[in-house]
Design a protein around this motif. Structure first.
Motif, PDB file in Angstrom:
ATOM      1  N   PHE A   1      27.676  39.524  48.108  1.00  0.00           N
ATOM      2  CA  PHE A   1      27.420  38.482  47.123  1.00  0.00           C
ATOM      3  C   PHE A   1      26.257  38.851  46.212  1.00  0.00           C
ATOM      4  O   PHE A   1      26.251  38.547  45.034  1.00  0.00           O
ATOM      5  CB  PHE A   1      27.120  37.183  47.887  1.00  0.00           C
ATOM      6  CG  PHE A   1      26.513  36.115  47.042  1.00  0.00           C
ATOM      7  CD1 PHE A   1      25.158  35.849  47.099  1.00  0.00           C
ATOM      8  CD2 PHE A   1      27.284  35.383  46.182  1.00  0.00           C
ATOM      9  CE1 PHE A   1      24.602  34.856  46.324  1.00  0.00           C
ATOM     10  CE2 PHE A   1      26.743  34.394  45.402  1.00  0.00           C
ATOM     11  CZ  PHE A   1      25.399  34.130  45.485  1.00  0.00           C
ATOM     12  N   GLY A   2      25.226  39.510  46.806  1.00  0.00           N
ATOM     13  CA  GLY A   2      24.016  39.780  46.030  1.00  0.00           C
ATOM     14  C   GLY A   2      24.158  40.930  45.069  1.00  0.00           C
ATOM     15  O   GLY A   2      23.770  40.822  43.920  1.00  0.00           O
ATOM     16  N   CYS A   3      24.728  42.053  45.543  1.00  0.00           N
ATOM     17  CA  CYS A   3      24.674  43.234  44.695  1.00  0.00           C
ATOM     18  C   CYS A   3      26.046  43.801  44.396  1.00  0.00           C
ATOM     19  O   CYS A   3      26.131  44.848  43.773  1.00  0.00           O
ATOM     20  CB  CYS A   3      23.810  44.313  45.341  1.00  0.00           C
ATOM     21  SG  CYS A   3      24.496  44.924  46.867  1.00  0.00           S
ATOM     22  N   GLN A   4      27.116  43.147  44.822  1.00  0.00           N
ATOM     23  CA  GLN A   4      28.455  43.587  44.462  1.00  0.00           C
ATOM     24  C   GLN A   4      28.846  44.918  45.078  1.00  0.00           C
ATOM     25  O   GLN A   4      29.810  45.528  44.645  1.00  0.00           O
ATOM     26  CB  GLN A   4      28.619  43.705  42.932  1.00  0.00           C
ATOM     27  CG  GLN A   4      28.368  42.419  42.211  1.00  0.00           C
ATOM     28  CD  GLN A   4      29.466  41.422  42.442  1.00  0.00           C
ATOM     29  OE1 GLN A   4      30.570  41.600  41.994  1.00  0.00           O
ATOM     30  NE2 GLN A   4      29.168  40.361  43.166  1.00  0.00           N
ATOM     31  N   GLN A   5      28.114  45.374  46.080  1.00  0.00           N
ATOM     32  CA  GLN A   5      28.508  46.628  46.706  1.00  0.00           C
ATOM     33  C   GLN A   5      29.664  46.361  47.638  1.00  0.00           C
ATOM     34  O   GLN A   5      29.711  45.332  48.314  1.00  0.00           O
ATOM     35  CB  GLN A   5      27.330  47.195  47.504  1.00  0.00           C
ATOM     36  CG  GLN A   5      27.645  48.501  48.129  1.00  0.00           C
ATOM     37  CD  GLN A   5      26.386  49.262  48.449  1.00  0.00           C
ATOM     38  OE1 GLN A   5      25.303  48.871  48.040  1.00  0.00           O
ATOM     39  NE2 GLN A   5      26.521  50.335  49.157  1.00  0.00           N
TER      40      GLN A   5
ATOM     41  N   ASP B   1      30.251  44.133  34.576  1.00  0.00           N
ATOM     42  CA  ASP B   1      29.512  45.305  35.054  1.00  0.00           C
ATOM     43  C   ASP B   1      30.097  46.521  34.361  1.00  0.00           C
ATOM     44  O   ASP B   1      31.258  46.849  34.569  1.00  0.00           O
ATOM     45  CB  ASP B   1      29.672  45.418  36.568  1.00  0.00           C
ATOM     46  CG  ASP B   1      28.856  46.557  37.151  1.00  0.00           C
ATOM     47  OD1 ASP B   1      28.316  47.384  36.384  1.00  0.00           O
ATOM     48  OD2 ASP B   1      28.749  46.613  38.377  1.00  0.00           O
ATOM     49  N   SER B   2      29.307  47.179  33.501  1.00  0.00           N
ATOM     50  CA  SER B   2      29.886  48.255  32.699  1.00  0.00           C
ATOM     51  C   SER B   2      30.186  49.495  33.518  1.00  0.00           C
ATOM     52  O   SER B   2      30.904  50.368  33.067  1.00  0.00           O
ATOM     53  CB  SER B   2      28.928  48.628  31.568  1.00  0.00           C
ATOM     54  OG  SER B   2      27.803  49.265  32.114  1.00  0.00           O
ATOM     55  N   SER B   3      29.628  49.582  34.728  1.00  0.00           N
ATOM     56  CA  SER B   3      29.848  50.809  35.492  1.00  0.00           C
ATOM     57  C   SER B   3      31.001  50.682  36.468  1.00  0.00           C
ATOM     58  O   SER B   3      31.332  51.629  37.147  1.00  0.00           O
ATOM     59  CB  SER B   3      28.593  51.172  36.278  1.00  0.00           C
ATOM     60  OG  SER B   3      28.265  50.100  37.119  1.00  0.00           O
ATOM     61  N   SER B   4      31.623  49.522  36.556  1.00  0.00           N
ATOM     62  CA  SER B   4      32.718  49.396  37.512  1.00  0.00           C
ATOM     63  C   SER B   4      34.004  49.907  36.891  1.00  0.00           C
ATOM     64  O   SER B   4      34.196  49.857  35.685  1.00  0.00           O
ATOM     65  CB  SER B   4      32.891  47.943  37.943  1.00  0.00           C
ATOM     66  OG  SER B   4      33.351  47.198  36.860  1.00  0.00           O
ATOM     67  N   ALA B   5      34.909  50.371  37.750  1.00  0.00           N
ATOM     68  CA  ALA B   5      36.109  51.065  37.256  1.00  0.00           C
ATOM     69  C   ALA B   5      37.012  50.136  36.464  1.00  0.00           C
ATOM     70  O   ALA B   5      37.671  50.556  35.518  1.00  0.00           O
ATOM     71  CB  ALA B   5      36.873  51.654  38.436  1.00  0.00           C
TER      72      ALA B   5
ATOM     73  N   LEU C   1      35.327  45.302  26.607  1.00  0.00           N
ATOM     74  CA  LEU C   1      34.094  44.623  27.026  1.00  0.00           C
ATOM     75  C   LEU C   1      34.219  43.138  26.794  1.00  0.00           C
ATOM     76  O   LEU C   1      34.000  42.313  27.673  1.00  0.00           O
ATOM     77  CB  LEU C   1      32.906  45.204  26.244  1.00  0.00           C
ATOM     78  CG  LEU C   1      31.643  44.348  26.132  1.00  0.00           C
ATOM     79  CD1 LEU C   1      30.902  44.325  27.444  1.00  0.00           C
ATOM     80  CD2 LEU C   1      30.730  44.897  25.078  1.00  0.00           C
ATOM     81  N   CYS C   2      34.630  42.773  25.566  1.00  0.00           N
ATOM     82  CA  CYS C   2      34.670  41.361  25.216  1.00  0.00           C
ATOM     83  C   CYS C   2      35.722  40.626  26.030  1.00  0.00           C
ATOM     84  O   CYS C   2      35.453  39.553  26.576  1.00  0.00           O
ATOM     85  CB  CYS C   2      34.980  41.199  23.738  1.00  0.00           C
ATOM     86  SG  CYS C   2      33.810  42.035  22.708  1.00  0.00           S
ATOM     87  N   SER C   3      36.913  41.189  26.141  1.00  0.00           N
ATOM     88  CA  SER C   3      37.985  40.424  26.782  1.00  0.00           C
ATOM     89  C   SER C   3      37.673  40.203  28.254  1.00  0.00           C
ATOM     90  O   SER C   3      37.832  39.094  28.765  1.00  0.00           O
ATOM     91  CB  SER C   3      39.327  41.129  26.609  1.00  0.00           C
ATOM     92  OG  SER C   3      39.248  42.433  27.130  1.00  0.00           O
TER      93      SER C   3
END
Lengths: 376, 290
Positions: free
Chosen positions: A365-369, B72-76, B89-91
């Motif tokens: 929940f906190g860091c999405q890991q 989160d821009s770094s997630s796949a 990004l926007c959608s």
């Protein structure tokens, strides 16, 4: 794992360089590492037979968590008070034993470095408290700095004269500290932390009397030994309600010293509760010019104005030099609230729960890991 | 043998965690409509991602009853489907924001404690710090993190201790908290947060040009800030408020046991019950503070 790979490559590179240099004349650093420290014992093999160094961070973290859990299980049952306004003296043993090299480069240097870190941590965790330094050398105890609230002056005095000789005297140090701590107001908690390297003490009188005197004045003495366990230190800590521990190696010593930075549980009869008058100064405007009361020279901008006598001080927390009012800001008080309302320890969830995706969410929940596949 | 891995991250790579205030009580009565505000913020986030290919952006929405990760821009999954007119990004962000606001509203209806009109800044600060801690532990190479609070609602005094704990935690980890406050009066919590952690506090005067404020003041990474003259903090109010009347005071009385602040002399501490001037005989149980 990426981290493991990175470390292995770096380790390989370093070994090649050392083998190339290998000149004669005295044991080189890498030879001492092999001869004295037995670095091969700290290697482990992982499941595929490749080498990896022991992940110390995990071990330390596990120990830390266990300790915190044991401390708080007693504490949260009855909301134990903590002594938040502390007057602590640190007694540093600079006798001949402090020049031993079992801590690299010498016990004295290691202790000085760690005391500096302790001083900063102490004022960070206890902004309303004061600290003083005493050194014991040639059987005589000397006060390096008196009780004060500014970390820089303590660190400067400590690093100024670092030389060791002669015998250590526990009684002289305790007598000196007792004299200073008698004068502090009754709401403060009196504490002493002794960093003892010697294996003996050379006292002019009866040390048991001094210990009883300290016990009657409600001074809580703790000792951290660097060589071996001593009966007199153990007796002192038992009588006064302090903690006695002996350091095994440098990281352990650091852990033991920093353990004394957060406020200890208060023994209720030791300090009389009182209502203290304090001021909350405002920051002066950027372009104001005033003569500051600490440096006695004109300064532009910055600084704080005492609400009672309007004198300018440079930093907080401090005591106004003109009217004696203690000046603090609300974040300093807020700093101590987390000692008063500690975080409840987290419940450890067994691994079987995690694999059952229906019961728990897939990510923290906190860091999405991602919580699936723990243990990396 | 390959050479040691080259330093992938230069000094000016940043991880920006944006805390977006979605308090409907505030936005419904504010001069700038939420949709226009979002368009400023989305352009700003795009510009951050353009400044450096390794920059990362994480958006956490601060609601009245809950907080959640929006982007989160770094997630796949962030490189997912683009609709014809809007970039991914926007959608993504708008869709998740929509879901979050509906969820938050439903939580508010279920809760019978009465309407809370302040947003949960302490919750989103804590989540941001958790994420940043995870980044710190991921290895020696990581971008430099900072937090940006886009806040408009007034401070909820019941969150004081939690926010101060979060501020000190950010100070220890050396994470600056920048604040762009759009409400009417200055927010004391955010001013203190920015002052203590070394961030920038700005209250934009003209909200039509919000994007310009964001991109000139808050877009620079930590390394380059040393070369810029950013708005300095003036008039940070560090005075405390007394526990009995909640008035700000500049001289007060502090209980030596529990550090509660009072404006007048009392015989007994109202928080911990210790009687002043007498040695305590027993550990009193601390009653609820505030």
């Amino acid at each position: 794992m990426n981290n493991g790979d990175g470390k292995r490559w770096n380790g390989g590179g370093e070994e090649d360089e050392d083998e190339d240099e290998g000149s004669g004349g005295g044991p080189d650093g890498w030879q001492i590492t092999y001869a004295d420290e037995r670095s091969w014992e700290s290697l482990q093999e992982d499941e595929s037979g490749l080498l990896r160094p022991i992940d110390n961070k995990i071990l330390y973290h596990a120990q830390y968590r266990r300790r915190i859990r044991s401390l708080s299980s007693q504490a949260t049952a009855a909301r134990i008070q903590k002594g938040l306004i502390r007057y602590l003296f640190v007694i540093i043993d600079l006798s001949r034993a402090a020049s031993e090299t079992d801590f690299r480069p010498s016990r004295m240097v290691v202790v000085a470095k760690l005391v500096e870190a302790f001083i900063r941590e102490f004022f960070d965790q206890n902004p309303l408290s004061q600290l003083g330094l005493v050194s014991v050398k040639d059987g005589v105890a000397q006060c390096l700095t008196e009780l004060g609230g500014s970390p820089e002056s303590h660190v400067k005095a400590l690093m100024g004269k670092l030389e060791c000789s002669g015998e250590s005297s526990l009684q002289n140090a305790l007598d000196l500290v007792h004299g200073y701590l008698k004068q502090i107001p009754s709401y403060g908690h009196r504490e002493v932390l002794v960093l003892y390297s010697a294996l003996s003490t050379c006292d002019p009188g009866d040390i048991m009397e001094t210990i009883q005197k300290c016990k009657k004045s409600k001074i809580r003495c703790s000792v951290i030994g660097l060589s071996a366990e001593l009966f007199i230190c153990k007796h002192l800590c038992q009588e006064t309600g302090g903690l006695y521990s002996v350091a095994l190696d440098e990281p352990h010593l650091k852990e033991l010293i920093l353990e004394h930075a957060p406020p200890p549980p208060a023994i209720a009869e030791f300090a009389i509760s009182n209502l203290l008058k304090m001021g909350f100064p405002q920051r002066a405007a950027e372009s104001s010019i005033a003569i500051c009361s600490c440096h006695k020279e004109a300064k532009v901008g910055g600084g704080y104005t005492c609400p009672r006598c309007k004198a300018r001080v440079c930093e907080l927390p401090t005591e106004c030099r003109v009217c004696g009012l203690t000046l603090i800001s609300s974040p300093h008080l807020a700093r101590s609230y987390h000692h008063l309302f500690p975080v409840v320890p987290f419940d450890e969830v067994p691994l079987s729960f995690l694999n059952d995706a229906n019961r728990l969410p897939r990510s923290c929940f906190g860091c999405q890991q991602s919580l699936l596949n723990p243990g990396k | 043998m390959a050479s040691a891995p080259s330093k992938l991250y230069a000094d000016d790579v940043s991880l920006l965690v944006v805390l977006l205030d979605t308090n409907p009580f505030f936005w419904s009565s504010f001069s700038l409509p939420f949709s226009k505000f979002l368009s400023h913020v989305l352009s700003f986030l795009n510009s951050i991602l353009l400044l450096n290919q390794f920059n990362q952006v994480v958006v956490i929405a601060t609601g009245c009853n809950s907080c959640d990760y929006i982007y989160d821009s770094s997630s796949a999954t962030s490189t997912g489907a683009e609709s014809g007119r809007m970039p991914a990004l926007c959608s993504d962000l708008l869709r998740k924001l929509d879901e979050f606001v509906t969820r938050d509203q439903q939580l508010g209806e279920k809760d019978s404690l009465g309407p809370t009109t302040s947003s949960l800044l302490s919750g989103s600060l804590s989540m941001a710090l958790c994420y940043i801690q995870k980044v710190f532990r991921s290895g020696p190479l990581h971008p430099q993190p900072r937090i940006l609070c886009l806040q408009g609602s007034t401070d909820g005094p019941e969150q004081y201790v939690a926010i101060m704990n979060a501020i000190f935690s950010a100070q220890r980890s050396m994470v600056p908290i920048d604040s762009c406050f759009m409400g009417s009066n200055n927010s004391a919590f955010l001013q203190q947060a920015s002052y203590i952690t070394g961030g920038v506090y700005q209250k934009p005067q003209q909200l039509d040009g919000l994007f310009q404020y964001l991109s000139t003041v808050f877009a620079t990474d930590l390394h380059s800030r040393t070369f810029l003259r950013l708005p300095k903090s003036v008039g940070v109010d560090f005075r405390a408020s007394c526990f009995c009347h909640k008035r700000t005071i500049d001289m007060g009385y502090i209980c030596s046991v529990c550090l509660s602040i009072f404006c007048k002399h009392h015989k007994k501490c109202l928080t911990c019950g210790s009687v002043f001037g007498q040695p305590q005989t027993d550990v009193p149980s601390a009653s609820n503070v505030k």
